[in-house]
Structure formats: C-alpha cells, structure tokens
Design an enzyme around this catalytic site. Sequence first.
Site, PDB file in Angstrom:
ATOM      1  N   PRO A  80       0.811  -1.225   0.000  1.00 33.98           N
ATOM      2  CA  PRO A  80       0.000   0.000   0.000  1.00 33.98           C
ATOM      3  C   PRO A  80       0.841   1.270   0.000  1.00 33.98           C
ATOM      4  O   PRO A  80       1.786   1.400   0.773  1.00 33.98           O
ATOM      5  CB  PRO A  80      -0.814  -0.122   1.295  1.00 33.98           C
ATOM      6  CG  PRO A  80      -0.967  -1.594   1.460  1.00 33.98           C
ATOM      7  CD  PRO A  80       0.343  -2.179   1.009  1.00 33.98           C
ATOM      8  N   CYS A  81       0.479   2.187  -0.877  1.00 31.33           N
ATOM      9  CA  CYS A  81       1.298   3.381  -1.089  1.00 31.33           C
ATOM     10  C   CYS A  81       0.540   4.664  -0.793  1.00 31.33           C
ATOM     11  O   CYS A  81       0.984   5.730  -1.175  1.00 31.33           O
ATOM     12  CB  CYS A  81       1.806   3.395  -2.535  1.00 31.33           C
ATOM     13  SG  CYS A  81       0.471   3.357  -3.761  1.00 31.33           S
ATOM     14  N   GLN A  82      -0.605   4.598  -0.131  1.00 30.69           N
ATOM     15  CA  GLN A  82      -1.391   5.810   0.092  1.00 30.69           C
ATOM     16  C   GLN A  82      -0.601   6.894   0.826  1.00 30.69           C
ATOM     17  O   GLN A  82      -0.783   8.066   0.602  1.00 30.69           O
ATOM     18  CB  GLN A  82      -2.671   5.474   0.881  1.00 30.69           C
ATOM     19  CG  GLN A  82      -3.793   4.938   0.016  1.00 30.69           C
ATOM     20  CD  GLN A  82      -3.630   3.471  -0.314  1.00 30.69           C
ATOM     21  OE1 GLN A  82      -2.603   2.882  -0.061  1.00 30.69           O
ATOM     22  NE2 GLN A  82      -4.655   2.876  -0.890  1.00 30.69           N
TER      23      GLN A  82
END
Length: 405
Positions: A80-82
């Site tokens: 996840p790169c949010q």
Amino acid sequence: MPKLTVCELFAGVGGFRLGLERSKDFKVIWSNQWEPSTKTQHASMVYENRFGNKNHSNLNIEEIATSSIPNHDVLVGGFPCQDYSVATSLKNSKGLVGKKGVLWWSIYRILKEKESKPSYLILENVDRLLKSPVKQRGRDFAIMLKGLSDLGYACEWRVINAAEYGYSQRRRRFFLVGIHHKSNLYKQLLKSNAEEWVLSNGVLASAFPVTSTNQKNQISLSESMLQLSKTFNSDGKISPFLNSGLLLNGNVISYKTLVNYNGPFQNLKSVLEKDKVADEFYINIEDLPKWKYLKGAKKESRTTKEGFKYKYSEGSMAFPDDISKPSRTIITGEGGKSASRFKHVIETAHGLRRLTPLELERLNGFPDNHTKLEGITNTKRAFFMGNALVVDIVEKIGQSLLSKI
C-alpha cells in the site's frame, strides 16, 4: 526447470499474477488481498472471480500467521502506497509510520519468520518512496533496504515510466528486485561489477535498458534500522537515492540513469473503443464550463476554513486529452460523472467523454473486462485501475529474472 512458486501480497485485482503467469514458469500458490477501509471486499471479489478462491486469503495480512503461508520462491507485492501517493502532498505523507505504510512491516515479518526464505522479491510502489518523508528525505527507503539486507537480500531498484518504454500510459513506478544470498543469482551478482549490474547486467537493466549520467551516490547502511530512523539524512534537503541503484552487503550505489529505448510507442488512441460507448461516459453540455474551469490555468485568491487568505495558481491541462500521445497517469478518482481536473477526457465523433473501464484496463495492460463483475460499479472498476500497475512491466521483469536464473 520447475516452476517458480509465487506468493502475491496486496494482490489488488491480480496485476502481478497476470504479468508473471503469462510465462508458464511462474505459478502463484498463495495470495492475499484485504482492504481495511471498506466492508465489501470488491478487489478480492474480482481476484477470486478471475483466479478462483483456492489458496487466496481475504484477511488482514497483519493478523495472518507466517506459518500459514506456504514456502515459495518469489514474493511479490505492490504494498500500500497511500502514504506516499501523489494524491497527497509530500509534507503530509507519513511514510512507514503511516496508517497503511506500516504494512511494509508485514512483508518484513513474513521474510524474517520464514525459515526457508524466498529466493527472490519483486516489489512495487510509487517513486515518492525514494524521497519520503520530507524532514529526512530517503529515510523510509533506507530502513527498508537495511531490513532486507539484514535478512540476506541484495536489492536492485529502478523508477520506470511505462510510456518511455513504448507503453500507452505515462505511469512512473518504483520496482525493486530482491535476490537472497542462498540463490545462484546472488553468486552471479557477487562476480559482477556493481556498476555493470545496475547499468547493463542486472535483472532490471536487462529488461529496461538505460544509459548512465555522471550523477552517482554511495551510501553505507551500517547503522541499525532504529538508528537510521532517527538520524538518516537529518538535514532533509535531497534524497541520496537516485532512480536506479543496488544494495549489496549493506552498501548502496545509486545512479541517475536515462532511458535507452528505440522500439515502437503506443498512444492513448491505441486503447480506445471504436464504437459509441454508454451514455454515462459523455459529458453534458451544461457541465462543460466546470470541466473547462478545472482544467484551465488559475490565479486567484482563496481563503482557508480558518480565514487565512492566500494566492492560488496552477497551469492549464490539455482539454481534451491528446490521444496521439501516451495517456496521463490513471488515478483512483478516474471514475464517476463529476467534473475533475485529473480525469481523462477525449473528443470523439459523438462528443466529449471520459474513458471507460475497459479502456483504463487496456492502459494498464489488463485483459478486456478483467474487472467486470456483477456488483462492481464502473467507478469502482476505475478505482482498481488507479491502484494497479502496468502488467507488461511485471511480465518483462519476470522474463528477465528467468533468463538470469
């Protein structure tokens, strides 16, 4: 050669699996997809519909025992790169301590606890990772590299813009290939010159050729992860990590490289549906002024909720999009009828319209209607593609890894 078994984490709708399994030499034997912010697990539904639910987990990866994950040769994941995403400003990104950025530690935990560690890693993220957080540029990546080095991995990385290698979308993403010291490929790496590995001989350089510039940095990661977390690049000015590099035995060499590609190029036009699409994708005439305003240049005074006044300015964007060029990056907010600065709009014989889910799938190299499923809206399908990677990039990395092995 027997098939390389693959564990796919943060699987989304299966981009890594599609890319690797285009070769018969890879086989995904366990996968996990769990979205903490939604009750209905839409991405996992699509994944199971396309690949079946055997050996697929739809549980929080942080709560899954490593012992329940079968041993595998290759671990892959677009974790996840949010917290690093271009959808949020760098100064607000929280890096590894962020709500979802912390899931990096699930990868680390699995690798650490696995007695039989995977020989290879292929990881993907946004390129923001190389310069996060704002007060210690590159600290998060340094901690990741140190952790992987402590677990016995050498790592090569590259920031790849798909369009620069002939694909139809300008999508810049960070890719890392990890090579465990028990593998034969690690022995090849030890015999190779580090510079040659990064620039010509390595897995990524063989798949996506580059030329070097004069810019090069060398970094020692001799401190502990805790110490790096406190002190790495504490002046925070510029990240020492450039767009290509290699970690070997705790030492990093990083290069600024340029693309070396002479093949054909695709454009946005190449993915478009030829017939008239559903009415919902066409822009109503009464909504055009709002679209034009959002896409246009601005210099105006604005006021925050607290009453602070400031000058806001931004440049214009192409409206409609130029279909003779590769598309801009698909974002998660691509779907829906509402006017937006960042959604794609094309001119057709039937009027201005947004891109369809099928066209967005094609821009990422997915099979047509891969995400089409009862109960999945077109807006959700667009969201999937905003989160996805370019399947062809993964395919080429996989093929290059196989050739090296």
